[in-house]
Design a protein around this motif. Structure first.
Motif, PDB file in Angstrom:
ATOM      1  N   HIS A   1       0.835  -1.210   0.000  1.00 14.52           N
ATOM      2  CA  HIS A   1       0.000   0.000   0.000  1.00 14.52           C
ATOM      3  C   HIS A   1       0.870   1.259   0.000  1.00 14.52           C
ATOM      4  O   HIS A   1       0.576   2.224  -0.720  1.00 14.52           O
ATOM      5  N   ALA A   2       1.920   1.241   0.803  1.00 13.30           N
ATOM      6  CA  ALA A   2       2.816   2.411   0.858  1.00 13.30           C
ATOM      7  C   ALA A   2       3.503   2.635  -0.485  1.00 13.30           C
ATOM      8  O   ALA A   2       3.649   3.782  -0.935  1.00 13.30           O
ATOM      9  N   ALA A   3       3.900   1.556  -1.145  1.00 13.11           N
ATOM     10  CA  ALA A   3       4.542   1.690  -2.460  1.00 13.11           C
ATOM     11  C   ALA A   3       3.573   2.283  -3.476  1.00 13.11           C
ATOM     12  O   ALA A   3       3.938   3.151  -4.275  1.00 13.11           O
ATOM     13  N   LEU A   4       2.329   1.837  -3.428  1.00 12.74           N
ATOM     14  CA  LEU A   4       1.310   2.361  -4.339  1.00 12.74           C
ATOM     15  C   LEU A   4       1.047   3.840  -4.081  1.00 12.74           C
ATOM     16  O   LEU A   4       0.977   4.643  -5.009  1.00 12.74           O
ATOM     17  N   LEU A   5       0.938   4.215  -2.815  1.00 16.74           N
ATOM     18  CA  LEU A   5       0.679   5.615  -2.463  1.00 16.74           C
ATOM     19  C   LEU A   5       1.868   6.512  -2.791  1.00 16.74           C
ATOM     20  O   LEU A   5       1.690   7.655  -3.202  1.00 16.74           O
ATOM     21  N   SER A   6       3.080   5.995  -2.614  1.00 16.96           N
ATOM     22  CA  SER A   6       4.256   6.834  -2.880  1.00 16.96           C
ATOM     23  C   SER A   6       4.368   7.188  -4.358  1.00 16.96           C
ATOM     24  O   SER A   6       4.951   8.211  -4.709  1.00 16.96           O
ATOM     25  N   ASP A   7       3.775   6.371  -5.240  1.00 12.10           N
ATOM     26  CA  ASP A   7       3.746   6.710  -6.667  1.00 12.10           C
ATOM     27  C   ASP A   7       2.865   7.926  -6.940  1.00 12.10           C
ATOM     28  O   ASP A   7       3.045   8.617  -7.934  1.00 12.10           O
ATOM     29  N   ALA A   8       1.895   8.176  -6.052  1.00  7.84           N
ATOM     30  CA  ALA A   8       0.967   9.297  -6.236  1.00  7.84           C
ATOM     31  C   ALA A   8       1.417  10.565  -5.520  1.00  7.84           C
ATOM     32  O   ALA A   8       0.779  11.598  -5.646  1.00  7.84           O
ATOM     33  N   VAL A   9       2.518  10.477  -4.777  1.00  5.04           N
ATOM     34  CA  VAL A   9       2.963  11.614  -3.966  1.00  5.04           C
ATOM     35  C   VAL A   9       4.296  12.116  -4.507  1.00  5.04           C
ATOM     36  O   VAL A   9       5.207  11.323  -4.747  1.00  5.04           O
ATOM     37  N   PRO A  10       4.433  13.446  -4.692  1.00  2.00           N
ATOM     38  CA  PRO A  10       5.721  13.998  -5.137  1.00  2.00           C
ATOM     39  C   PRO A  10       6.830  13.676  -4.143  1.00  2.00           C
ATOM     40  O   PRO A  10       6.565  13.441  -2.961  1.00  2.00           O
ATOM     41  N   ALA A  11       8.069  13.691  -4.601  1.00  2.09           N
ATOM     42  CA  ALA A  11       9.215  13.291  -3.775  1.00  2.09           C
ATOM     43  C   ALA A  11       9.320  14.114  -2.500  1.00  2.09           C
ATOM     44  O   ALA A  11       9.567  13.575  -1.421  1.00  2.09           O
ATOM     45  N   GLU A  12       9.129  15.453  -2.590  1.00  3.92           N
ATOM     46  CA  GLU A  12       9.274  16.283  -1.386  1.00  3.92           C
ATOM     47  C   GLU A  12       8.189  15.971  -0.367  1.00  3.92           C
ATOM     48  O   GLU A  12       8.425  16.008   0.834  1.00  3.92           O
ATOM     49  N   ALA A  13       6.991  15.612  -0.823  1.00  5.44           N
ATOM     50  CA  ALA A  13       5.920  15.251   0.097  1.00  5.44           C
ATOM     51  C   ALA A  13       6.167  13.871   0.694  1.00  5.44           C
ATOM     52  O   ALA A  13       5.824  13.619   1.832  1.00  5.44           O
ATOM     53  N   THR A  14       6.784  12.965  -0.072  1.00  9.61           N
ATOM     54  CA  THR A  14       7.102  11.635   0.443  1.00  9.61           C
ATOM     55  C   THR A  14       8.072  11.729   1.602  1.00  9.61           C
ATOM     56  O   THR A  14       7.916  11.060   2.613  1.00  9.61           O
ATOM     57  N   ALA A  15       9.064  12.612   1.477  1.00 10.28           N
ATOM     58  CA  ALA A  15      10.044  12.775   2.553  1.00 10.28           C
ATOM     59  C   ALA A  15       9.384  13.296   3.816  1.00 10.28           C
ATOM     60  O   ALA A  15       9.643  12.819   4.913  1.00 10.28           O
ATOM     61  N   SER A  16       8.479  14.268   3.676  1.00  6.93           N
ATOM     62  CA  SER A  16       7.827  14.813   4.861  1.00  6.93           C
ATOM     63  C   SER A  16       6.836  13.828   5.445  1.00  6.93           C
ATOM     64  O   SER A  16       6.621  13.791   6.645  1.00  6.93           O
ATOM     65  N   ALA A  17       6.220  13.001   4.604  1.00  4.30           N
ATOM     66  CA  ALA A  17       5.267  12.009   5.105  1.00  4.30           C
ATOM     67  C   ALA A  17       5.968  10.959   5.936  1.00  4.30           C
ATOM     68  O   ALA A  17       5.488  10.564   6.984  1.00  4.30           O
ATOM     69  N   SER A  18       7.152  10.525   5.497  1.00  2.00           N
ATOM     70  CA  SER A  18       7.861   9.515   6.256  1.00  2.00           C
ATOM     71  C   SER A  18       8.511  10.106   7.495  1.00  2.00           C
ATOM     72  O   SER A  18       8.700   9.435   8.489  1.00  2.00           O
ATOM     73  N   ALA A  19       8.822  11.415   7.453  1.00  4.30           N
ATOM     74  CA  ALA A  19       9.459  12.049   8.604  1.00  4.30           C
ATOM     75  C   ALA A  19       8.464  12.384   9.690  1.00  4.30           C
ATOM     76  O   ALA A  19       8.753  12.261  10.864  1.00  4.30           O
ATOM     77  N   SER A  20       7.252  12.826   9.310  1.00  8.70           N
ATOM     78  CA  SER A  20       6.283  13.225  10.322  1.00  8.70           C
ATOM     79  C   SER A  20       4.879  12.833   9.903  1.00  8.70           C
ATOM     80  O   SER A  20       4.242  13.554   9.163  1.00  8.70           O
ATOM     81  N   PRO A  21       4.393  11.687  10.364  1.00  9.25           N
ATOM     82  CA  PRO A  21       3.043  11.280  10.029  1.00  9.25           C
ATOM     83  C   PRO A  21       2.044  12.301  10.540  1.00  9.25           C
ATOM     84  O   PRO A  21       2.223  12.867  11.599  1.00  9.25           O
ATOM     85  N   SER A  22       0.966  12.525   9.775  1.00 10.08           N
ATOM     86  CA  SER A  22      -0.022  13.528  10.169  1.00 10.08           C
ATOM     87  C   SER A  22      -0.784  13.067  11.392  1.00 10.08           C
ATOM     88  O   SER A  22      -0.947  11.891  11.642  1.00 10.08           O
ATOM     89  N   ALA A  23      -1.251  14.038  12.142  1.00  9.03           N
ATOM     90  CA  ALA A  23      -1.964  13.721  13.373  1.00  9.03           C
ATOM     91  C   ALA A  23      -3.237  12.944  13.081  1.00  9.03           C
ATOM     92  O   ALA A  23      -3.626  12.068  13.825  1.00  9.03           O
ATOM     93  N   SER A  24      -3.907  13.271  11.974  1.00 10.35           N
ATOM     94  CA  SER A  24      -5.157  12.594  11.667  1.00 10.35           C
ATOM     95  C   SER A  24      -4.932  11.249  11.002  1.00 10.35           C
ATOM     96  O   SER A  24      -5.847  10.460  10.897  1.00 10.35           O
ATOM     97  N   GLY A  25      -3.712  10.987  10.535  1.00 10.48           N
ATOM     98  CA  GLY A  25      -3.531   9.792   9.749  1.00 10.48           C
ATOM     99  C   GLY A  25      -2.647   8.738  10.354  1.00 10.48           C
ATOM    100  O   GLY A  25      -2.429   7.720   9.749  1.00 10.48           O
ATOM    101  N   SER A  26      -2.099   8.936  11.546  1.00 13.79           N
ATOM    102  CA  SER A  26      -1.163   7.952  12.052  1.00 13.79           C
ATOM    103  C   SER A  26      -1.751   7.195  13.219  1.00 13.79           C
ATOM    104  O   SER A  26      -2.400   7.769  14.081  1.00 13.79           O
ATOM    105  N   PRO A  27      -1.535   5.902  13.264  1.00 17.70           N
ATOM    106  CA  PRO A  27      -1.954   5.151  14.428  1.00 17.70           C
ATOM    107  C   PRO A  27      -1.251   5.672  15.660  1.00 17.70           C
ATOM    108  O   PRO A  27      -0.074   5.991  15.633  1.00 17.70           O
TER     109      PRO A  27
END
Length: 194
Positions: free
Chosen positions: A96-122
């Motif tokens: 799922h992460a591989a599929l989603l990372s194809d839809a996200v620009p590189a700079e957003a991928t780095a921030s997503a892996s560095a800081s999961p959003s409050a509404s989206g992280s377990p």
């Protein structure tokens, strides 16, 4: 001496009309020119590139998948007996992460892996750079993963509702269903570790 042009009869200019013309002309003369204002209004404002709403949703969904991947890996490392039960769960989230990372620009991928959003992280996930906290007790550790899967199900459903693209919403819906299935299988007496 005769006038070169005969006077044409017409309305006489009264004092009141002359005074009105002078006052009216004075007001016009005192009014600032509109050309400068029109020029200011016509200047193009800088246009910021719009972010596709689905890219924002994909970024949040990727952050949630990244957080649960970290939790599952940390649980496998701490409790070797859970490795077998969690391997298919981890594989699904990595896909799922591989599929989603194809839809996200590189700079957003780095921030997503560095800081999961409050509404989206377990909730049991760790901040950037730290491992997820895993209980010493194996049963509690497994319950933590089940709770994270349930939370991910809810979060991913919300992402599906926010998606603008129908096909992307369906993909997110299937990811939510997979997380729900993971929670049920891991919580069942036969689905968990022996």
């Amino acid at each position: 001496m005769p006038t070169p042009f005969p006077a044409t009869p017409g309305p006489r200019l009264t004092r009141r009309a002359a005074l009105g013309a002078v006052v009216g002309g004075g007001l016009v003369a005192c009014t600032p020119p509109r050309r400068g204002l029109e020029r200011r209004e016509r200047r193009p404002e800088p246009v910021e590139p719009e972010v596709d709403p689905d890219v924002a949703v994909a970024t949040e969904a990727l952050a949630a998948q990244t957080a649960i991947i970290e939790l599952v890996r940390a649980t496998q490392e701490r409790h070797g007996s859970l490795r077998r039960a969690l391997t298919p769960v981890l594989a699904a989230h990595e896909a799922h992460a591989a599929l989603l990372s194809d839809a996200v620009p590189a700079e957003a991928t780095a921030s997503a892996s560095a800081s999961p959003s409050a509404s989206g992280s377990p909730s049991p996930s760790a901040p950037a750079g730290r491992r997820a906290a895993v209980p010493k007790d194996r049963t509690r550790a497994l319950k933590q993963v089940v709770a994270a899967e349930q939370e991910l199900t809810t979060t991913t459903k919300r992402h599906a509702f926010k998606a603008q693209s129908g096909s992307f919403a369906r993909v997110l819906g299937s990811m939510a269903a997979a997380a729900a299935q993971n929670a049920v299988v891991l919580a069942s007496p036969t689905g968990g570790p022996a």
